[in-house]
Design an enzyme around this catalytic site. Structure first.
Site, short mmCIF file in Angstrom:
data_model
loop_
_atom_site.label_atom_id
_atom_site.label_comp_id
_atom_site.label_asym_id
_atom_site.label_seq_id
_atom_site.Cartn_x
_atom_site.Cartn_y
_atom_site.Cartn_z
N GLY A 148 0.78 -1.23 0.00
CA GLY A 148 0.00 0.00 0.00
C GLY A 148 0.81 1.29 0.00
O GLY A 148 0.25 2.36 0.19
N CYS A 149 2.10 1.19 -0.21
CA CYS A 149 2.93 2.40 -0.28
C CYS A 149 3.14 2.77 -1.75
O CYS A 149 3.23 1.89 -2.60
CB CYS A 149 4.28 2.16 0.39
SG CYS A 149 4.19 1.85 2.16
#
Length: 135
Positions: free
Chosen positions: A46-47
């Site tokens: 999710g980065c």
């Protein structure tokens, strides 16, 4: 090792450009993470940039984290997160309100949403790791 409180006193006096530089410098100070540890298992999901976090249990019962990113600002962000938990017992890490520790840095208003979107995932991975070591 620098503390979040020490860093915050410096950070609060800086303008936006200097805050970016401070984060980049903080990332540069991270202990090197061997490429062999940068795997799918250590990747933070999710980065916007790739971020890897690898925990190590030390003999004294504390957790030490290696971390790296392929983006300078993101590397500085994970370095900042680690200042809240590095070399502490797992139970202490679980009891630490990491978002509250980071609140004085006001990253959401200092950085773009792309830069900050992965912070909750970084924190979640660290907390999940600490939970495994307390079980």
């Amino acid at each position: 090792m620098q503390t979040l409180a020490d860093l915050e006193s410096d950070y609060s006096f800086l303008d936006a450009d200097d805050r970016y530089r401070l984060l980049i410098d903080l990332g540069r100070e991270l202990e090197p993470m061997p490429d062999a540890l940068k795997t799918d298992a250590t990747l933070v999901r999710g980065c916007s940039a790739s971020v890897w976090v690898y925990p190590m249990a030390k003999d004294d019962g504390t957790l030490h984290f290696l971390a790296d990113s392929n983006a300078a600002i993101t590397k500085g962000i994970i370095a900042l997160v680690l200042l809240a938990v590095q070399d502490r017992p797992a139970a202490t890490i679980l009891a630490t309100d990491i978002p509250a520790e980071l609140a004085p840095f006001d990253l959401k208003s200092q950085l773009s949403s792309n830069r900050t979107q992965g912070i909750p995932n970084m924190i979640a991975l660290i907390r999940e790791t600490a939970a495994r070591y307390t079980a």
